[in-house]
Design an enzyme around this catalytic site. Structure first.
Site, short mmCIF file in Angstrom:
data_model
loop_
_atom_site.label_atom_id
_atom_site.label_comp_id
_atom_site.label_asym_id
_atom_site.label_seq_id
_atom_site.Cartn_x
_atom_site.Cartn_y
_atom_site.Cartn_z
N LYS A 119 68.76 36.64 106.53
CA LYS A 119 68.72 35.84 107.76
C LYS A 119 68.24 36.68 108.94
O LYS A 119 67.53 36.17 109.80
CB LYS A 119 70.10 35.24 108.05
CG LYS A 119 70.47 34.12 107.07
CD LYS A 119 70.99 32.87 107.76
CE LYS A 119 70.81 31.67 106.84
NZ LYS A 119 71.93 30.84 106.64
N LYS A 210 62.78 25.32 95.82
CA LYS A 210 63.75 24.24 95.97
C LYS A 210 63.55 23.51 97.30
O LYS A 210 63.04 24.07 98.26
CB LYS A 210 65.17 24.77 95.85
CG LYS A 210 65.70 25.46 97.07
CD LYS A 210 67.22 25.62 96.96
CE LYS A 210 67.81 25.99 98.31
NZ LYS A 210 67.77 24.87 99.28
N LYS A 213 66.42 22.40 103.84
CA LYS A 213 66.49 21.87 105.21
C LYS A 213 65.53 22.61 106.12
O LYS A 213 64.99 22.06 107.05
CB LYS A 213 67.90 22.10 105.77
CG LYS A 213 68.92 21.13 105.34
CD LYS A 213 70.19 21.40 106.12
CE LYS A 213 71.22 22.09 105.26
NZ LYS A 213 71.98 23.13 105.90
P1 ATP Z 1 68.76 25.90 104.43
O1 ATP Z 1 67.28 25.79 104.23
O2 ATP Z 1 69.19 25.79 105.87
O3 ATP Z 1 69.39 27.06 103.70
P2 ATP Z 1 69.54 24.15 102.30
O4 ATP Z 1 68.78 22.90 102.06
O5 ATP Z 1 69.26 25.31 101.39
O6 ATP Z 1 69.35 24.56 103.81
P3 ATP Z 1 72.34 24.72 102.42
O7 ATP Z 1 73.00 24.39 103.72
O8 ATP Z 1 71.94 26.14 102.16
O9 ATP Z 1 71.06 23.77 102.26
O10 ATP Z 1 73.25 24.23 101.23
C1 ATP Z 1 74.13 23.15 101.33
C2 ATP Z 1 74.54 22.77 99.93
O11 ATP Z 1 73.46 22.05 99.28
C3 ATP Z 1 74.85 23.94 99.02
O12 ATP Z 1 75.98 23.59 98.24
C4 ATP Z 1 73.62 24.08 98.15
O13 ATP Z 1 73.94 24.61 96.89
C5 ATP Z 1 73.13 22.64 98.03
N1 ATP Z 1 71.68 22.57 97.90
C6 ATP Z 1 70.79 23.07 98.77
N2 ATP Z 1 69.53 22.80 98.41
C7 ATP Z 1 69.61 22.10 97.25
C8 ATP Z 1 68.65 21.53 96.35
N3 ATP Z 1 67.35 21.62 96.61
N4 ATP Z 1 69.09 20.87 95.27
C9 ATP Z 1 70.41 20.78 95.01
N5 ATP Z 1 71.37 21.30 95.80
C10 ATP Z 1 71.00 21.95 96.92
MG MG Z 2 70.17 27.28 101.72
#
Ligand code: ATP
Ligand code: MG
Length: 343
Positions: A119, A210, A213
């Site tokens: 980060k 993957k 967000k």
């Molecule tokens: P960021 O890009 O801000 O890291 P993110 O989409 O990776 O956002 P997180 O806030 O890191 O989301 O994760 C929130 C939850 O969603 C976690 O439990 C993570 O394992 C799950 N998660 C994140 N991305 C995916 C995905 N593409 N498919 C399934 N589960 C996901």
């Molecule tokens: Mg994440």
């Protein structure tokens, strides 16, 4: 003996996507539905964690409310007494225990956290807050205050769970008393939570990574707040391949497999059965249409449910849970305060 505690929180805002829903929200609700009775489920909104990196503070309250509504819209049973729903900042013991744990944590330990390194690589040094630096200590407090045994952690969080175990053991040894319950080791967490931990919905534009967000472009991400039409057009432009056959093969056909995964999960069907139904198809259009129908139908229904969430019921649940959580957290905190000589 009280039931073992399963504890989890999702840092959420309006930008949650369908991957978060299928990979995090839904498994969580499943747990709440199936395990309540044998376990206690602590589901919290980690609002103190939400500004370890800069945010718009004018929208934080709204984000917290949306977060709570998402849980309910996804099916969280508010009437289940074994489920506790609370906001982290409404239980001040989190902050107090964090300070105490901070004083028993080495700077080097925090510097070794890979998530911190990753980060901070994206931020200029004056934007790297001390909060981001010792965020694993707050996470340890979140877990230890409730004597939680099970915490679903993705790969990015395993190091933090290990730290929670280390600091708990260290404190217990240092004060020769069982101040904390040690949460289960990562391998045991994986056994307990099963397959859902590994699920990763892929980006529609680049299906080798993957869905996230924080992706630079919105085109590959299906947000829970996307209108059904926007979702449809994202799916129709999803990257596939030039093999001209619909097969579930994540290595050779990641785009097609991701679309099949999405449709299967939303319909509650087996993905292999679903793939079988497309055998012999040489074009991807019909598959994309079906996926788009499924996803837009899901979004329409989900957004309707979200709009109807009864915030009064949510507030009543919060009030009840927060009262009990304060009692529990304070009793753990009190023993720690005594051990370190504050009481
Ligand atoms: P960021 O890009 O801000 O890291 P993110 O989409 O990776 O956002 P997180 O806030 O890191 O989301 O994760 C929130 C939850 O969603 C976690 O439990 C993570 O394992 C799950 N998660 C994140 N991305 C995916 C995905 N593409 N498919 C399934 N589960 C996901
Ligand atoms: Mg994440």
């Amino acid at each position: 003996m009280s039931n073992p505690v399963i504890l989890t929180g999702i840092r959420a805002n309006n930008d949650l996507h369908i991957g978060n829903y299928l990979g995090a929200l839904l498994p969580l609700i499943d747990l709440a539905r199936h395990y309540a009775g044998e376990y206690e489920i602590n589901l919290f909104v980690p609002d103190l964690h939400s500004f370890t990196t800069p945010i718009d503070h004018g929208t934080l309250q709204e984000g917290i409310e949306t977060n709570l509504k998402l849980y309910v819209a996804a099916g969280l049973p508010l009437d289940n007494p074994a489920v506790y729903l609370y906001r982290q900042s409404q239980v001040p013991a989190h902050s107090e225990l964090t300070w105490i744990l901070d004083c028993f944590t080495g700077v080097g330990e925090m510097q070794r956290m890979t998530q911190f390194k990753e980060k901070t690589a994206q931020l200029s040094s004056d934007r790297v807050s001390v909060g981001l630096f010792h965020y694993p200590v707050l996470m340890a407090a979140d877990i230890l205050l409730y004597r939680a045994s099970y915490v679903p952690v993705g790969e990015d969080q395993t190091q933090h769970l290990e730290f929670a175990r280390d600091i708990a053991e260290r404190m217990n040894k240092r004060f020769n008393k069982e101040l904390f319950t040690i949460p289960k080791a990562v391998a045991e967490q994986h056994r307990f939570f099963g397959k859902d931990q590994g699920l990763r919905i892929k980006d529609l534009v680049d299906p080798t990574k993957k869905m996230s967000k924080s992706s630079v472009s919105d085109k590959g991400t299906l947000f829970l707040t996307d209108t059904p039409d926007v979702a449809r057009s994202k799916i129709m432009s999803a990257t596939t391949d030039s093999l001209n056959s619909v097969r579930y093969d994540k290595d050779k056909q990641p785009g097609v497999s991701n679309l099949l995964d999405l449709m299967a999960l939303l319909r509650g069907q087996s993905v292999l059965e679903l793939a079988h139904a497309y055998e012999g198809q040489t074009q991807y259009g019909p598959l994309k249409h079906d996926v788009a129908d499924t996803v837009s139908g899901f979004l329409q229904e989900f957004q309707n449910t979200l709009a109807q969430v009864d915030m009064d019921a949510v507030r009543a649940k919060l009030e009840h849970s927060e009262k009990i959580m304060n009692e529990r957290a304070n009793s753990v905190l009190h023993v720690v305060q005594q051990a370190v000589g504050l009481r």
